[in-house]
Design a protein around this motif. Sequence first.
Motif, mmCIF file in Angstrom:
data_model
loop_
_atom_site.group_PDB
_atom_site.id
_atom_site.type_symbol
_atom_site.label_atom_id
_atom_site.label_comp_id
_atom_site.label_asym_id
_atom_site.label_seq_id
_atom_site.Cartn_x
_atom_site.Cartn_y
_atom_site.Cartn_z
ATOM 1 N N GLY A 559 -19.833 27.685 -8.372
ATOM 2 C CA GLY A 559 -18.588 27.451 -9.100
ATOM 3 C C GLY A 559 -18.361 26.030 -9.571
ATOM 4 N N THR A 560 -19.310 25.136 -9.361
ATOM 5 C CA THR A 560 -19.100 23.725 -9.696
ATOM 6 C C THR A 560 -19.542 23.409 -11.117
ATOM 7 N N ARG A 561 -19.071 22.246 -11.565
ATOM 8 C CA ARG A 561 -19.581 21.629 -12.792
ATOM 9 C C ARG A 561 -20.520 20.512 -12.331
ATOM 10 N N PHE A 562 -21.801 20.639 -12.661
ATOM 11 C CA PHE A 562 -22.850 19.790 -12.071
ATOM 12 C C PHE A 562 -23.403 18.836 -13.123
ATOM 13 N N LEU A 563 -23.551 17.565 -12.740
ATOM 14 C CA LEU A 563 -24.135 16.542 -13.614
ATOM 15 C C LEU A 563 -25.377 15.968 -12.941
ATOM 16 N N ASN A 564 -26.491 15.976 -13.660
ATOM 17 C CA ASN A 564 -27.761 15.450 -13.143
ATOM 18 C C ASN A 564 -28.171 14.278 -14.030
ATOM 19 N N LEU A 565 -28.011 13.050 -13.515
ATOM 20 C CA LEU A 565 -28.357 11.838 -14.256
ATOM 21 C C LEU A 565 -29.780 11.406 -13.932
ATOM 22 N N PHE A 566 -30.510 10.895 -14.937
ATOM 23 C CA PHE A 566 -31.933 10.566 -14.771
ATOM 24 C C PHE A 566 -32.644 11.823 -14.246
ATOM 25 N N CYS A 567 -32.504 12.933 -14.965
ATOM 26 C CA CYS A 567 -32.811 14.252 -14.405
ATOM 27 C C CYS A 567 -34.289 14.539 -14.248
ATOM 28 N N TYR A 568 -35.185 13.735 -14.878
ATOM 29 C CA TYR A 568 -36.630 13.972 -14.767
ATOM 30 C C TYR A 568 -36.941 15.393 -15.246
ATOM 31 N N SER A 569 -37.593 16.225 -14.475
ATOM 32 C CA SER A 569 -37.955 17.574 -14.929
ATOM 33 C C SER A 569 -36.888 18.605 -14.598
ATOM 34 N N GLY A 570 -35.722 18.148 -14.112
ATOM 35 C CA GLY A 570 -34.579 19.042 -13.942
ATOM 36 C C GLY A 570 -34.603 19.919 -12.716
ATOM 37 N N ALA A 571 -35.393 19.575 -11.689
ATOM 38 C CA ALA A 571 -35.490 20.438 -10.510
ATOM 39 C C ALA A 571 -34.141 20.597 -9.820
ATOM 40 N N ALA A 572 -33.368 19.506 -9.690
ATOM 41 C CA ALA A 572 -32.059 19.608 -9.044
ATOM 42 C C ALA A 572 -31.124 20.504 -9.853
ATOM 43 N N SER A 573 -31.238 20.458 -11.164
ATOM 44 C CA SER A 573 -30.406 21.309 -12.014
ATOM 45 C C SER A 573 -30.761 22.778 -11.823
ATOM 46 N N VAL A 574 -32.039 23.057 -11.634
ATOM 47 C CA VAL A 574 -32.469 24.434 -11.357
ATOM 48 C C VAL A 574 -31.825 24.925 -10.066
ATOM 49 N N HIS A 575 -31.857 24.108 -9.012
ATOM 50 C CA HIS A 575 -31.254 24.507 -7.742
ATOM 51 C C HIS A 575 -29.755 24.733 -7.902
ATOM 52 N N ALA A 576 -29.095 23.869 -8.684
ATOM 53 C CA ALA A 576 -27.661 24.051 -8.910
ATOM 54 C C ALA A 576 -27.388 25.361 -9.646
ATOM 55 N N ALA A 577 -28.188 25.646 -10.671
ATOM 56 C CA ALA A 577 -27.993 26.880 -11.439
ATOM 57 C C ALA A 577 -28.250 28.108 -10.579
ATOM 58 N N VAL A 578 -29.337 28.087 -9.812
ATOM 59 C CA VAL A 578 -29.648 29.212 -8.931
ATOM 60 C C VAL A 578 -28.567 29.371 -7.866
ATOM 61 N N GLY A 579 -27.970 28.239 -7.446
ATOM 62 C CA GLY A 579 -26.902 28.283 -6.453
ATOM 63 C C GLY A 579 -25.555 28.705 -7.009
ATOM 64 N N GLY A 580 -25.456 28.956 -8.304
ATOM 65 C CA GLY A 580 -24.233 29.490 -8.881
ATOM 66 C C GLY A 580 -23.339 28.478 -9.557
ATOM 67 N N ALA A 581 -23.868 27.308 -9.948
ATOM 68 C CA ALA A 581 -23.052 26.334 -10.677
ATOM 69 C C ALA A 581 -22.484 26.977 -11.944
ATOM 70 N N ARG A 582 -21.208 26.680 -12.218
ATOM 71 C CA ARG A 582 -20.563 27.261 -13.398
ATOM 72 C C ARG A 582 -21.196 26.730 -14.672
ATOM 73 N N ARG A 583 -21.446 25.445 -14.700
ATOM 74 C CA ARG A 583 -22.149 24.828 -15.826
ATOM 75 C C ARG A 583 -22.786 23.541 -15.341
ATOM 76 N N SER A 584 -23.725 23.036 -16.122
ATOM 77 C CA SER A 584 -24.391 21.787 -15.742
ATOM 78 C C SER A 584 -24.792 21.025 -16.993
ATOM 79 N N LEU A 585 -24.905 19.704 -16.816
ATOM 80 C CA LEU A 585 -25.401 18.811 -17.861
ATOM 81 C C LEU A 585 -26.461 17.923 -17.239
ATOM 82 N N SER A 586 -27.647 17.903 -17.831
ATOM 83 C CA SER A 586 -28.757 17.096 -17.322
ATOM 84 C C SER A 586 -29.177 16.121 -18.407
ATOM 85 N N LEU A 587 -29.332 14.840 -18.036
ATOM 86 C CA LEU A 587 -29.641 13.797 -19.011
ATOM 87 C C LEU A 587 -30.892 13.037 -18.612
ATOM 88 N N ASP A 588 -31.727 12.756 -19.585
ATOM 89 C CA ASP A 588 -32.897 11.904 -19.380
ATOM 90 C C ASP A 588 -33.270 11.300 -20.720
#
Length: 728
Positions: A559-588
């Motif tokens: 249910g969170t809004r997740f921000l991944n700064l210096f995201c590299y290949s986005g692995a943390a964003s994948v975990h957030a999405a799989v964990g049910g994040a409402r939306r996410s923004l990843s920047l690199d």
Amino acid sequence: MSNQLFFISCPKGVEYLLADEMATLGLEPVRNAPAGVWAKGELSAGYRACLWSRLANRVILQLDEIDAGSVDAMYEGVLAVDWSQHLAVTASFKVAFSGQSQVIRNTQFGAQRVKDAVVDKLRTASGERPSVAATDPDLLISARLHRGRLALGIDLSGDSLHKRGYRTEKGAAPLKENLAAALLLRAGWPDIARQGGALVDPMCGSGTLVIEAAMMALDLAPGRQRQRFGFERWLGHQPELWLALRQEAERRADEGKSMAALKFAGFDQDPSVIATAWRNVQRAGLEGVVHVERRDVEALELDAQPSEFGLVVTNPPYGERLNERRQLPELYRQLGASVKRCATGWRLAVFTGAPEYGKYIGLRSFKQYKLFNGKLPAQLLLFNVDQASEMIPRDGAESGVLLPRVRNPERAAMFANRLKKNLKLIGQWARKQNIDCYRLYDADMPEFALAIDLYHDWVHVQEYAAPKSVDARAARDRLAEALAVIPETLGIEPDRMVCKQRQRQSGVSQYEKQGASGDFMTVHEYGCQLRVNLKDYLDTGLFLDHRPVRHWIQQHAAGTRFLNLFCYSGAASVHAAVGGARRSLSLDMSNTYVRWARENLALNGASRQAHRVEQADCLKWLAQPPARGEEFDLIFMDPPTFSNSARMADVLDIQRDHGQLIRQAMARLAEDGLLIFSNNFRRFKLDAELEQAYSIEEISPATIDRDFKRNPRIHRCWQIRHRAVFRR
């Protein structure tokens, strides 16, 4: 004209060498750019660079940088330059325009508008004006468009500086002269020549490498034989200054004749190519110094070389010239057999666009450099021709798989036993955790300074650079022993083992591409699928030590809004999405990793609309005021320790800049949100003022998994909340 600004261009991958060379020629490097260097100095240093640079393509004297946000603005900016100082009304000129933008999408159109402004500036009342000459202009104007700005300059070179004047004919696959010089510098040829070593190219083609090596050793200026430079008809030219530099070059050439005792030889199996090489040698004025003849690789002999050491350097075919890549293994085997037979104690340098065939040489490369041959990615592989570097076939000579020789079987057996023990203990733990990529060994034994990671049925080996107190040959022996026992001990095929040397990194070098295999594989981590590449980059696309942090994010992202700064290949964003994040923004800032992160999210079924990945300089993005309503419940920030990427607006130093980064990130954090901040700088100290402003808890011990317990300082990690929020 003192303290002028110059842009010196070069082949891609040669920038750092060029910066060093410019410093020796009297120019002060300001910053590196893709395929070039910005430097400051007097006009005499610019002239010297034209005459003496072995690496440059062009030397451009910067005149101005103007706004090119619109066509009219660009025209007015060019018109404002006082062109009467540079070009006579009766003279001719040409505009070399590069770059595109939203308003200028065609380089011909850009060149035309610059030309119009120059002509309009100089047109007389009677209508007299300079003419445009497609060939041999009196003045070559450089116009380089980048990010809405136009850099205007005078090209002092004229024709590209790689054209020395001796090569009017070409072999089947010519190597440009300045790239050849870069290979020789990377191979350590200047030091070898100073010690009296010889040089041989067993596949010399038109002779470029051997000629450049001789010119370098004999202190011959690369531009000494050029007929014309771009500044000679420029109104700002200072002929007396140029004459003095030419006279100095002739004096040094006379003194360099004392080095003529050095031996330079080039061989090739094609008699027509050797004939071309011989004519190039004559035009270079090196007749009697450089010897070339027709000879097959397997017939290589150094009987005419009195030196006990030297450099064998070559640019063998790698598919494009032969059209049949299946012929390459035998060619590389022949090269390896020949140098091992007659060049023991020498160094071997092989420049190839097919580095995967380097294993057939039968020697372990101690250094690899990424370069480009034109637009083709290539590598320079360096070998020591000695027993310690020799590789032996596995399961017979026809297998095509080579393993190093073991010089100390007892030491190798101890290492193998440690691997077996770790595989039993850590491997069992990883299977229970549903993890198929983990660190198996991390310099457990001082004799074997390696990090060994398992990725399913592949093994990724990183050699830590040995300290100067450790003998280089001893370090090579130990690595050879390790590489020999790893496949059998871990039960993998040798061709599924990837080995790299890990040194202290600066800038974004750890992210830079080192190969072009394009080989990706998918690994699994707590139900997430992640793409990794073991061959093409120093790192694989997945930081294994951050596994617990990613798992925590997955468990708390619902249910969170997740921000991944210096995201590299986005692995943390994948975990957030799989964990049910409402939306996410990843920047690199890297387009490569933006694509990689998008692919990782798509692989796990994440919606591209809900889980966005964007290319952005995080420093610049954070410095901007947050957009209205833009806030996040969970932010992950794991910046590099240091970065001076050309893409970034500023230089990042994590110790100096972390306070500002954290404050800017907290400005985007929801009132009850959480920022996870991490970095891997060993001597890092958190700014004490941050602890006064926010609620901060270091959680580093909890973020170190079983496979990294031997290296607990691999990273540090904090949870940061707004002060008004009580811990849940």
